[in-house]
Design a protein around this motif. Structure first.
Motif, PDB file in Angstrom:
ATOM      1  N   PHE A  27      -4.324  -5.251  11.212  1.00 14.72           N
ATOM      2  CA  PHE A  27      -4.058  -5.176   9.773  1.00 14.72           C
ATOM      3  C   PHE A  27      -5.432  -5.172   9.105  1.00 14.72           C
ATOM      4  CE2 PHE A  27      -2.647  -6.528   5.596  1.00 14.72           C
ATOM      5  CZ  PHE A  27      -1.430  -5.892   5.479  1.00 14.72           C
ATOM      6  N   LYS A  28      -5.811  -4.014   8.554  1.00 13.65           N
ATOM      7  CA  LYS A  28      -7.190  -3.809   8.120  1.00 13.65           C
ATOM      8  C   LYS A  28      -7.425  -4.326   6.697  1.00 13.65           C
ATOM      9  CE  LYS A  28      -8.043   0.186  11.090  1.00 13.65           C
ATOM     10  NZ  LYS A  28      -6.794   0.071  11.859  1.00 13.65           N
ATOM     11  N   LEU A  29      -8.716  -4.455   6.358  1.00 10.08           N
ATOM     12  CA  LEU A  29      -9.096  -4.911   5.016  1.00 10.08           C
ATOM     13  C   LEU A  29      -8.573  -3.943   3.950  1.00 10.08           C
ATOM     14  CD1 LEU A  29     -10.642  -6.915   3.252  1.00 10.08           C
ATOM     15  CD2 LEU A  29     -12.693  -5.546   3.602  1.00 10.08           C
ATOM     16  N   GLU A  30      -8.613  -2.633   4.266  1.00  7.92           N
ATOM     17  CA  GLU A  30      -8.098  -1.644   3.294  1.00  7.92           C
ATOM     18  C   GLU A  30      -6.600  -1.889   3.025  1.00  7.92           C
ATOM     19  OE1 GLU A  30      -9.589   0.599   6.534  1.00  7.92           O
ATOM     20  OE2 GLU A  30     -10.634  -1.206   5.872  1.00  7.92           O
ATOM     21  N   ASP A  31      -5.878  -2.293   4.074  1.00  7.17           N
ATOM     22  CA  ASP A  31      -4.453  -2.601   3.897  1.00  7.17           C
ATOM     23  C   ASP A  31      -4.291  -3.790   2.952  1.00  7.17           C
ATOM     24  OD1 ASP A  31      -3.815  -0.610   5.723  1.00  7.17           O
ATOM     25  OD2 ASP A  31      -3.894  -1.982   7.425  1.00  7.17           O
ATOM     26  N   LEU A  32      -5.124  -4.799   3.184  1.00  7.87           N
ATOM     27  CA  LEU A  32      -5.032  -6.018   2.374  1.00  7.87           C
ATOM     28  C   LEU A  32      -5.285  -5.713   0.895  1.00  7.87           C
ATOM     29  CD1 LEU A  32      -4.500  -8.985   3.153  1.00  7.87           C
ATOM     30  CD2 LEU A  32      -6.951  -9.369   3.010  1.00  7.87           C
ATOM     31  N   LYS A  33      -6.218  -4.774   0.649  1.00  8.68           N
ATOM     32  CA  LYS A  33      -6.560  -4.444  -0.744  1.00  8.68           C
ATOM     33  C   LYS A  33      -5.387  -3.813  -1.492  1.00  8.68           C
ATOM     34  CE  LYS A  33     -11.553  -4.137  -0.185  1.00  8.68           C
ATOM     35  NZ  LYS A  33     -12.720  -3.267  -0.008  1.00  8.68           N
ATOM     36  N   LYS A  34      -4.459  -3.215  -0.736  1.00 11.03           N
ATOM     37  CA  LYS A  34      -3.277  -2.613  -1.381  1.00 11.03           C
ATOM     38  C   LYS A  34      -2.370  -3.678  -2.008  1.00 11.03           C
ATOM     39  CE  LYS A  34      -3.167   1.311   1.820  1.00 11.03           C
ATOM     40  NZ  LYS A  34      -2.474   1.899   2.969  1.00 11.03           N
ATOM     41  N   LEU A  35      -2.563  -4.923  -1.598  1.00  8.09           N
ATOM     42  CA  LEU A  35      -1.719  -6.003  -2.142  1.00  8.09           C
ATOM     43  C   LEU A  35      -2.206  -6.507  -3.498  1.00  8.09           C
ATOM     44  CD1 LEU A  35      -1.266  -8.111   1.116  1.00  8.09           C
ATOM     45  CD2 LEU A  35       0.245  -6.341   0.238  1.00  8.09           C
ATOM     46  N   GLU A  36      -3.461  -6.155  -3.837  1.00 10.02           N
ATOM     47  CA  GLU A  36      -4.050  -6.691  -5.070  1.00 10.02           C
ATOM     48  C   GLU A  36      -3.238  -6.341  -6.326  1.00 10.02           C
ATOM     49  OE1 GLU A  36      -8.411  -7.007  -7.259  1.00 10.02           O
ATOM     50  OE2 GLU A  36      -8.168  -5.727  -5.506  1.00 10.02           O
ATOM     51  N   PRO A  37      -2.873  -5.055  -6.523  1.00  8.25           N
ATOM     52  CA  PRO A  37      -2.089  -4.744  -7.732  1.00  8.25           C
ATOM     53  C   PRO A  37      -0.717  -5.441  -7.738  1.00  8.25           C
ATOM     54  CG  PRO A  37      -2.282  -2.806  -6.286  1.00  8.25           C
ATOM     55  CD  PRO A  37      -3.222  -3.843  -5.762  1.00  8.25           C
ATOM     56  N   ILE A  38      -0.179  -5.671  -6.555  1.00  4.55           N
ATOM     57  CA  ILE A  38       1.123  -6.364  -6.488  1.00  4.55           C
ATOM     58  C   ILE A  38       0.963  -7.801  -6.970  1.00  4.55           C
ATOM     59  CG2 ILE A  38       3.022  -7.064  -4.975  1.00  4.55           C
ATOM     60  CD1 ILE A  38       2.196  -4.775  -3.082  1.00  4.55           C
ATOM     61  N   LEU A  39      -0.105  -8.458  -6.499  1.00  4.21           N
ATOM     62  CA  LEU A  39      -0.341  -9.847  -6.909  1.00  4.21           C
ATOM     63  C   LEU A  39      -0.599  -9.945  -8.411  1.00  4.21           C
ATOM     64  CD1 LEU A  39      -2.512 -11.257  -3.991  1.00  4.21           C
ATOM     65  CD2 LEU A  39      -0.435 -12.285  -4.891  1.00  4.21           C
ATOM     66  N   LYS A  40      -1.343  -8.938  -8.933  1.00  7.02           N
ATOM     67  CA  LYS A  40      -1.669  -8.976 -10.367  1.00  7.02           C
ATOM     68  C   LYS A  40      -0.419  -8.801 -11.231  1.00  7.02           C
ATOM     69  CE  LYS A  40      -6.515  -7.683 -10.368  1.00  7.02           C
ATOM     70  NZ  LYS A  40      -7.512  -6.610 -10.521  1.00  7.02           N
ATOM     71  N   ASN A  41       0.586  -8.100 -10.677  1.00  7.00           N
ATOM     72  CA  ASN A  41       1.813  -7.840 -11.460  1.00  7.00           C
ATOM     73  C   ASN A  41       3.034  -8.455 -10.783  1.00  7.00           C
ATOM     74  OD1 ASN A  41       0.553  -5.818 -13.404  1.00  7.00           O
ATOM     75  ND2 ASN A  41       0.047  -4.915 -11.427  1.00  7.00           N
ATOM     76  N   ILE A  42       2.839  -9.622 -10.186  1.00  5.52           N
ATOM     77  CA  ILE A  42       3.867 -10.190  -9.319  1.00  5.52           C
ATOM     78  C   ILE A  42       5.198 -10.422 -10.053  1.00  5.52           C
ATOM     79  CG2 ILE A  42       3.148 -12.617  -9.643  1.00  5.52           C
ATOM     80  CD1 ILE A  42       4.249 -11.082  -6.308  1.00  5.52           C
ATOM     81  N   LEU A  43       5.143 -10.769 -11.313  1.00  4.07           N
ATOM     82  CA  LEU A  43       6.385 -11.076 -12.043  1.00  4.07           C
ATOM     83  C   LEU A  43       7.154  -9.820 -12.438  1.00  4.07           C
ATOM     84  CD1 LEU A  43       5.211 -14.057 -14.262  1.00  4.07           C
ATOM     85  CD2 LEU A  43       6.533 -14.132 -12.157  1.00  4.07           C
ATOM     86  N   SER A  44       6.440  -8.689 -12.531  1.00  7.30           N
ATOM     87  CA  SER A  44       7.128  -7.464 -12.949  1.00  7.30           C
ATOM     88  C   SER A  44       7.184  -6.410 -11.849  1.00  7.30           C
ATOM     89  CB  SER A  44       6.415  -6.869 -14.175  1.00  7.30           C
ATOM     90  OG  SER A  44       5.054  -6.631 -13.865  1.00  7.30           O
ATOM     91  N   TYR A  45       6.646  -6.705 -10.677  1.00  6.96           N
ATOM     92  CA  TYR A  45       6.575  -5.714  -9.598  1.00  6.96           C
ATOM     93  C   TYR A  45       7.976  -5.402  -9.068  1.00  6.96           C
ATOM     94  CZ  TYR A  45       5.108  -3.343  -5.328  1.00  6.96           C
ATOM     95  OH  TYR A  45       4.926  -2.407  -4.342  1.00  6.96           O
ATOM     96  N   ASN A  46       8.346  -4.113  -9.130  1.00  9.63           N
ATOM     97  CA  ASN A  46       9.695  -3.759  -8.644  1.00  9.63           C
ATOM     98  C   ASN A  46       9.693  -2.493  -7.778  1.00  9.63           C
ATOM     99  OD1 ASN A  46       9.170  -1.857 -10.543  1.00  9.63           O
ATOM    100  ND2 ASN A  46      10.841  -2.407 -11.948  1.00  9.63           N
ATOM    101  N   LYS A  47       8.496  -2.079  -7.335  1.00  9.30           N
ATOM    102  CA  LYS A  47       8.429  -0.901  -6.461  1.00  9.30           C
ATOM    103  C   LYS A  47       8.647  -1.335  -5.012  1.00  9.30           C
ATOM    104  CE  LYS A  47       5.054   1.227  -9.505  1.00  9.30           C
ATOM    105  NZ  LYS A  47       3.624   1.474  -9.676  1.00  9.30           N
ATOM    106  N   GLU A  48       8.717  -0.317  -4.148  1.00  7.23           N
ATOM    107  CA  GLU A  48       8.892  -0.620  -2.725  1.00  7.23           C
ATOM    108  C   GLU A  48       7.603  -1.235  -2.178  1.00  7.23           C
ATOM    109  OE1 GLU A  48      10.125   1.773   1.334  1.00  7.23           O
ATOM    110  OE2 GLU A  48      10.630   2.618  -0.608  1.00  7.23           O
ATOM    111  N   PHE A  49       7.755  -2.257  -1.335  1.00  5.02           N
ATOM    112  CA  PHE A  49       6.586  -2.927  -0.750  1.00  5.02           C
ATOM    113  C   PHE A  49       5.875  -1.946   0.182  1.00  5.02           C
ATOM    114  CE2 PHE A  49       4.301  -6.130   1.783  1.00  5.02           C
ATOM    115  CZ  PHE A  49       3.854  -6.967   0.765  1.00  5.02           C
TER     116      PHE A  49
END
Length: 247
Positions: A27-49
């Motif tokens: 699980f690469k660092l680039e993969d981990l970076k994809k989680l950043e926008p999800i964390l920033k919008n955690i309360l409103s995030y409704n797209k596919e993980f």
């Protein structure tokens, strides 16, 4: 909650990748970076993980000895004596290994590589990891307790770790009769907590460079080593490799 649980899974995967010497399926660092926008919008995030992962279940990680008061595994018989000693060091979550101590002239440090553990039901263990502690004859901690990351893989009757543990005290400073304990733990979904399955230990006269294979004992972990019962008659062991560092 489900999204946070999936993020937790990704963090565990990244932690395992950092500990691994294998390059495949990391699980690469680039993969981990994809989680950043999800964390920033955690309360409103409704797209596919973005990753196909199972959420980490809500779990209770029990202190050493605590689970012995709650349950016995279906294939266990009673036996073993001491619940864990009162912790003189803070509890640590899985995957928190400590760095090697600074070297000192004439003093010896020990690195233990946990290679693998043999278990008849290795493939059925969920999120297995090993807690490593150094105890005196009364079961009191001589160093901080460390937990390995979750195992790298399960294969046949083995759970593979290939992880280095740095013992947090110079060998010359360990008290007479001390022992290094390895508690194999896994998550039990029905009971929703992490349980000790078995344990092994190494005494001071077994500290020598090279490979060592040690026997597995039934829980509860007997830190005083008074009433030991082998886990099984089958030849199943914990496989370790020791490296001594002397200035």
């Amino acid at each position: 909650q489900k999204t946070i649980a999936k993020i937790a899974t990704c963090l565990e995967l990244r932690s395992a990748a950092l500990q691994s010497t294998q390059s495949q399926d990391e699980f690469k660092l680039e993969d981990l970076k994809k989680l950043e926008p999800i964390l920033k919008n955690i309360l409103s995030y409704n797209k596919e993980f973005p990753f196909d992962v199972q959420p980490v279940p809500l779990r209770k990680i029990l202190a050493p000895g605590e689970e012995e008061h709650l349950e016995f595994e279906e294939d266990d018989e009673e036996g073993g004596a001491g619940a864990g000693s009162p912790d003189s060091f803070p509890a640590r979550v899985p995957g928190t290994l400590l760095p090697r101590l600074p070297s000192e002239p004439g003093m010896t440090l020990l690195t233990i590589n946990i290679e693998k553990i043999g278990l008849k039901d290795a493939g059925q263990c969920i999120d297995p990891y090993i807690t490593v502690s150094v105890k005196d004859l009364n079961g009191i901690d001589l160093t901080p307790v460390q937990d390995t990351p979750v195992a790298l893989r399960k294969e046949d009757t083995y759970v593979h770790f290939n992880v280095d543990i740095e013992i947090q005290k110079h060998i010359e400073r360990l008290t007479k009769g001390a022992a290094i304990f390895f508690e194999f733990k896994h998550y039990k979904p029905k009971k929703r907590f992490t349980s000790t399955k078995c344990f092994a230990f190494m005494e001071m006269d077994e500290i020598k460079p090279g490979t060592i294979v040690i026997e597995l004992y039934k829980k509860p972990t007997d830190f005083k080593r008074k009433k030991l019962q082998l886990l099984t008659k089958k030849p199943l062991y914990l496989h370790l490799h020791q490296t001594l560092h002397k200035e």
